[in-house]
Design a protein around this motif. Sequence first.
Motif, PDB file in Angstrom:
ATOM      1  N   ASN A  59     -11.448  18.207  45.762  1.00 58.32           N
ATOM      2  CA  ASN A  59     -11.309  19.544  46.534  1.00 58.32           C
ATOM      3  C   ASN A  59     -12.540  20.518  45.806  1.00 58.32           C
ATOM      4  OD1 ASN A  59     -10.210  22.594  46.134  1.00 58.32           O
ATOM      5  ND2 ASN A  59      -8.731  21.243  47.512  1.00 58.32           N
ATOM      6  N   GLY A 117     -11.230  20.846  42.582  1.00 62.61           N
ATOM      7  CA  GLY A 117     -10.987  19.283  41.981  1.00 62.61           C
ATOM      8  C   GLY A 117     -12.028  19.273  40.811  1.00 62.61           C
ATOM      9  N   GLY A 172      -7.612  15.497  46.175  1.00 65.52           N
ATOM     10  CA  GLY A 172      -7.140  16.400  45.039  1.00 65.52           C
ATOM     11  C   GLY A 172      -8.437  16.584  44.028  1.00 65.52           C
ATOM     12  N   VAL A 173      -8.903  15.232  43.630  1.00 67.19           N
ATOM     13  CA  VAL A 173     -10.083  15.288  42.689  1.00 67.19           C
ATOM     14  C   VAL A 173     -11.430  15.796  43.377  1.00 67.19           C
ATOM     15  CG1 VAL A 173     -12.027  13.692  41.865  1.00 67.19           C
ATOM     16  CG2 VAL A 173      -9.223  13.364  41.410  1.00 67.19           C
ATOM     17  N   TYR A 196     -13.828  17.229  39.923  1.00 67.56           N
ATOM     18  CA  TYR A 196     -15.221  16.719  39.924  1.00 67.56           C
ATOM     19  C   TYR A 196     -16.172  17.733  40.105  1.00 67.56           C
ATOM     20  CZ  TYR A 196     -18.751  13.198  41.196  1.00 67.56           C
ATOM     21  OH  TYR A 196     -19.929  12.222  41.348  1.00 67.56           O
ATOM     22  N   TRP A 201      -7.432  11.268  45.461  1.00 66.52           N
ATOM     23  CA  TRP A 201      -9.024  11.404  45.487  1.00 66.52           C
ATOM     24  C   TRP A 201      -9.201  12.873  46.288  1.00 66.52           C
ATOM     25  CZ3 TRP A 201     -12.742  10.023  43.037  1.00 66.52           C
ATOM     26  CH2 TRP A 201     -12.604   8.782  42.245  1.00 66.52           C
TER      27      TRP A 201
END
Length: 325
Positions: free
Chosen positions: A151, A155, A148-149, A157, A146
Amino acid sequence: MAAITPDTVPEGTQAGKQKRGRIEREQIKWGLIFLSPWLIGIVIFYLIPFIASFGFSLVEFNLAVPEETSFVGFSNWRRALFDDPNVYESFGVTFLFAAISLPIGMIFALLLALLMNSNSVRGKAFFRTMFFMPTMVPLVATVLIWGGVLNEQTGWYNILLQNVFGIEAVGVSGLRWLADPRLIYFTLTFIGLWAVGNTMMITLAGLQGVPTEMYEAADIDGAGYWRKMISITVPMISPVLFYNLVLGAIGLMQYFLVPFVLNGGNGFPDGTTNYVGIYFYNQAFKFFNMGYGATIAWLIFLVSLVLTVVLFGSARYWVYYAGEE
């Protein structure tokens, strides 16, 4: 030949009473033998460290200079309660995060459980498994993923929000999920929802224990979905909700691993993640003040105990147990 049990012994005779006593003592002996590994583990790994930690709170003990250990009485307690504002700040941060995270987590778990209990959903077994599987992933690995997601630069996301929805999420002016004090609590709560499957399954078990006859009677009376939810579902699963509430509150008082893995326990951003568990770790294992760290650990225990007692005291006003008036 039928086995001899206390129930087959003639009542009222001296021999019968002696035989019953021998059988009961034999049962107790074997019960203790089978329980002994667990009892030994409790004593060695829980009870003795529990008592020893209180002894540490009464001494000045620094791992860097153990030869200078000295008995200081309740000086560590006086420092924590009256001279160290960081203790109250860390408890305040913890309670603030709990006030945000705990209701969201419980409501989300309840909604998922209601969805998984609905007859209109196909493949419920598959979805239950998918929702529960993240709890099997080691928490450290989950937090790193998470991190990394979410970031702010790389990221996916933020990239998804910007490329699909046109929201300026990447870059200096983008969404800093892990670095913005206004977003950090919601970000950590969102990460926590990834492992909500265990709470969902417990809530689902409570939902499946609600008698269907009550819903049928409510249908006959013309009650709608929300009326049945408020008058039947929530009261009937209130013991399960109370269980989740108590465990969630105690767990959040020990909240540590997620902010520690993300930021190393430095309180980033702007001290908003300086939870009391982080403060305890820094004092005990970063600065090696084991005596003062033990004192903070005991404060966490006492506050958790008081909080639990308050929750149990409030349970009589809103928790319904079948068979009680």
